[in-house]
Design an enzyme around this catalytic site. Structure first.
Site, PDB file in Angstrom:
ATOM      1  N   ASP A 185      -3.685   2.197  -5.342  1.00  0.00           N
ATOM      2  CA  ASP A 185      -2.352   2.166  -4.707  1.00  0.00           C
ATOM      3  C   ASP A 185      -2.128   0.936  -3.835  1.00  0.00           C
ATOM      4  O   ASP A 185      -1.257   0.929  -2.985  1.00  0.00           O
ATOM      5  CB  ASP A 185      -2.132   3.455  -3.897  1.00  0.00           C
ATOM      6  CG  ASP A 185      -2.724   3.383  -2.504  1.00  0.00           C
ATOM      7  OD1 ASP A 185      -3.764   2.725  -2.326  1.00  0.00           O
ATOM      8  OD2 ASP A 185      -2.115   3.981  -1.596  1.00  0.00           O
ATOM      9  N   GLU A 186      -2.906  -0.103  -4.068  1.00  0.00           N
ATOM     10  CA  GLU A 186      -2.883  -1.228  -3.130  1.00  0.00           C
ATOM     11  C   GLU A 186      -3.059  -2.547  -3.880  1.00  0.00           C
ATOM     12  O   GLU A 186      -3.898  -2.639  -4.765  1.00  0.00           O
ATOM     13  CB  GLU A 186      -4.069  -1.012  -2.193  1.00  0.00           C
ATOM     14  CG  GLU A 186      -4.115  -1.830  -0.980  1.00  0.00           C
ATOM     15  CD  GLU A 186      -5.456  -1.615  -0.272  1.00  0.00           C
ATOM     16  OE1 GLU A 186      -5.901  -2.544   0.374  1.00  0.00           O
ATOM     17  OE2 GLU A 186      -6.061  -0.533  -0.411  1.00  0.00           O
TER      18      GLU A 186
ATOM     19  N   ASP B 277       0.871  -1.192   0.000  1.00  0.00           N
ATOM     20  CA  ASP B 277       0.000   0.000   0.000  1.00  0.00           C
ATOM     21  C   ASP B 277       0.901   1.234   0.000  1.00  0.00           C
ATOM     22  O   ASP B 277       1.721   1.430   0.897  1.00  0.00           O
ATOM     23  CB  ASP B 277      -0.889  -0.020   1.253  1.00  0.00           C
ATOM     24  CG  ASP B 277      -1.958   1.074   1.223  1.00  0.00           C
ATOM     25  OD1 ASP B 277      -3.058   0.825   1.722  1.00  0.00           O
ATOM     26  OD2 ASP B 277      -1.684   2.184   0.722  1.00  0.00           O
TER      27      ASP B 277
HETATM   28  P1  TTP Z   1      -5.240   5.133   0.750  1.00  0.00           P
HETATM   29  O1  TTP Z   1      -4.211   4.055   0.510  1.00  0.00           O
HETATM   30  O2  TTP Z   1      -6.392   4.801   1.636  1.00  0.00           O
HETATM   31  O3  TTP Z   1      -4.549   6.410   1.374  1.00  0.00           O
HETATM   32  P2  TTP Z   1      -3.130   7.059   1.098  1.00  0.00           P
HETATM   33  O4  TTP Z   1      -2.318   6.231   0.159  1.00  0.00           O
HETATM   34  O5  TTP Z   1      -3.323   8.474   0.684  1.00  0.00           O
HETATM   35  O6  TTP Z   1      -2.468   7.075   2.534  1.00  0.00           O
HETATM   36  P3  TTP Z   1      -1.901   5.847   3.405  1.00  0.00           P
HETATM   37  O7  TTP Z   1      -2.110   4.597   2.588  1.00  0.00           O
HETATM   38  O8  TTP Z   1      -0.462   6.160   3.628  1.00  0.00           O
HETATM   39  O9  TTP Z   1      -2.714   5.871   4.645  1.00  0.00           O
HETATM   40  O10 TTP Z   1      -5.830   5.617  -0.629  1.00  0.00           O
HETATM   41  C1  TTP Z   1      -5.041   5.721  -1.806  1.00  0.00           C
HETATM   42  C2  TTP Z   1      -5.440   6.937  -2.602  1.00  0.00           C
HETATM   43  O11 TTP Z   1      -6.824   6.862  -2.931  1.00  0.00           O
HETATM   44  C3  TTP Z   1      -5.263   8.236  -1.850  1.00  0.00           C
HETATM   45  O12 TTP Z   1      -3.944   8.768  -1.993  1.00  0.00           O
HETATM   46  C4  TTP Z   1      -6.320   9.112  -2.459  1.00  0.00           C
HETATM   47  C5  TTP Z   1      -7.418   8.172  -2.892  1.00  0.00           C
HETATM   48  N1  TTP Z   1      -8.537   8.225  -1.946  1.00  0.00           N
HETATM   49  C6  TTP Z   1      -9.588   9.095  -2.219  1.00  0.00           C
HETATM   50  O13 TTP Z   1      -9.601   9.786  -3.242  1.00  0.00           O
HETATM   51  N2  TTP Z   1     -10.621   9.180  -1.314  1.00  0.00           N
HETATM   52  C7  TTP Z   1     -10.660   8.447  -0.155  1.00  0.00           C
HETATM   53  O14 TTP Z   1     -11.598   8.561   0.654  1.00  0.00           O
HETATM   54  C8  TTP Z   1      -9.560   7.535   0.110  1.00  0.00           C
HETATM   55  C9  TTP Z   1      -9.544   6.712   1.377  1.00  0.00           C
HETATM   56  C10 TTP Z   1      -8.533   7.481  -0.818  1.00  0.00           C
HETATM   57 MG    MG Z   2      -2.116   4.151   0.474  1.00  0.00          MG
END
Ligand code: TTP
Ligand code: MG
Length: 363
Positions: free
Chosen positions: A113-114, A18
């Site tokens: 991103d995962e 992630d």
């Molecule tokens: P996440 O992996 O949940 O968040 P992140 O990568 O920004 O932070 P981290 O993993 O370090 O906690 O989500 C990936 C991307 O998806 C995030 O950068 C932006 C998008 N996203 C949204 O647009 N809306 C949302 O509600 C979420 C949770 C994520």
């Molecule tokens: Mg993330």
């Protein structure tokens, strides 16, 4: 916990990756001025919209994804708001996947991103470290990586030392770790189930394990049974390789609605270039081109053309796109969105290596 409750033979073969603060980290990478600062992607400084994500600096003010921008601005008035650039984030996501494919074919994308990776052959811990290093060196971004013997635990692991984390959950560690976790860490426990469990006096995984099993299964049925399995660190779900994308495309909502064919064609020119780049990056050609138009009354139309010969260059894409636009799309009403999509992919021929069996068959 009895031994039979530890599933999947305890072999560390699953990786969960992630990316850290994905959109915000990309923006900070691409603009040194943003580094080390509270950055918010999505929403606008005038307080409209919601936060897509926030840099870790901004998170210290309590800002997080899905928060109204107005509230984020209140929490940190000097935060920098950046509009989302999905095209860029998708391109980076594809680069991350290209790194995964160096190590395994069994990849299950979960979001932009995962992903889960199954490393049946080889050492998942070493592969996890190598992937993390490749992402850091080549893309100048950090990922948090979890390695374990099933998907549930691998995802739990990747979240444990975020950002820039690397966590391995062995069967021994799972035994030690799981009981003290709050029940909301189990898959399938959302706010509602958490409240219901709390009302029964169940707060931790240990509370759940020690609760009357029969009652839990009677009350929640199959889900209750599943919860107990996660509580014991059991998850038999497989990493499911998704089909390759069946189409790719670009679209844009215009700043102002238009009936001007020249303006619309200029968008198609941009789309053709970026789609041609993506086709090249993924070693693909296409046979179908679709133009999509949404009118000011939100009515959507699509018009496609399919060819015998495979297409890949931006000049070809543009000329076909323009042709569809001029001959098959009415501009009697102003247009608010235009898009181009390609599908019907063909992979260029790659000579196959003869195996020993092939040679024998030929005799
Ligand atoms: P996440 O992996 O949940 O968040 P992140 O990568 O920004 O932070 P981290 O993993 O370090 O906690 O989500 C990936 C991307 O998806 C995030 O950068 C932006 C998008 N996203 C949204 O647009 N809306 C949302 O509600 C979420 C949770 C994520
Ligand atoms: Mg993330």
């Amino acid at each position: 916990m009895t031994k039979e409750l530890l599933d999947n033979s305890g072999v560390l073969s699953i990786i969960h990756v992630d990316m850290d603060a994905f959109y915000a980290s990309i923006e900070q990478r691409d603009n040194p001025y943003y580094r080390g600062k509270p950055v918010i992607v999505g929403g606008s400084p005038d307080g409209r919209g919601v936060v897509s994500t926030a840099s870790y600096e901004a998170r210290e003010f309590g800002i997080h994804s899905a928060m109204p921008a107005a509230r984020a601005k209140n929490l940190c008035p000097f935060a920098i708001f950046i509009p989302t650039n999905m095209q860029k984030y998708k391109a980076v996501s594809r680069q991350v996947h290209a790194i995964f494919r160096r190590y395994t074919k069994i990849i299950e994308p979960i979001s932009i991103d995962e992903a889960f990776l199954d490393i049946r052959e080889g050492n998942a811990v070493k592969v996890g470290q190598a992937i993390k290093l490749d992402i850091e060196r080549e893309l100048k971004l950090t990922a948090s990586v979890g390695v374990s013997y099933n998907k549930f635990l691998a995802k739990l692991a990747s979240d444990m030392e975020k950002p820039n984390g690397f966590t391995v959950i062995t069967p021994e560690y799972a035994k030690e770790l799981l009981p003290s976790l709050p029940v909301r860490k189990l898959w399938g426990v959302g706010k509602k189930t958490e409240n219901e469990l709390n009302q029964l006096g169940i707060f931790t995984v240990a509370d759940l394990i020690n609760y009357d099993r029969k009652f839990l299964i009677e009350r929640w049925g199959r889900r209750g049974y599943e919860l107990l399995k996660f509580a014991h660190g059991i998850d038999e779900s497989q990493v499911e390789t998704r089909q390759e994308a069946k189409s790719m495309g670009e679209e844009t909502t215009l700043k102002q609605n238009t009936q001007d064919i020249k303006e619309l064609a200029s968008y198609l020119e941009d789309f053709s270039k970026s789609i041609a780049d993506r086709l090249k990056a993924e070693n693909l050609k296409c046979r179908t081109i679709t133009i999509k138009v949404k009118y000011e009354d939100f009515k959507l139309i699509t018009r496609s053309k399919t060819f015998k010969k495979a297409i890949f260059s931006h000049e070809q894409l543009y000329s076909i796109g323009k042709n569809i636009l001029s001959h098959r799309i009415s501009l009697e009403k102003p247009v608010r969105l235009i898009g181009m999509q390609v599908s019907n992919f063909v992979q260029p021929y790659e000579p196959m290596q003869l195996t020993f069996e092939d040679i024998i068959d030929d005799v």
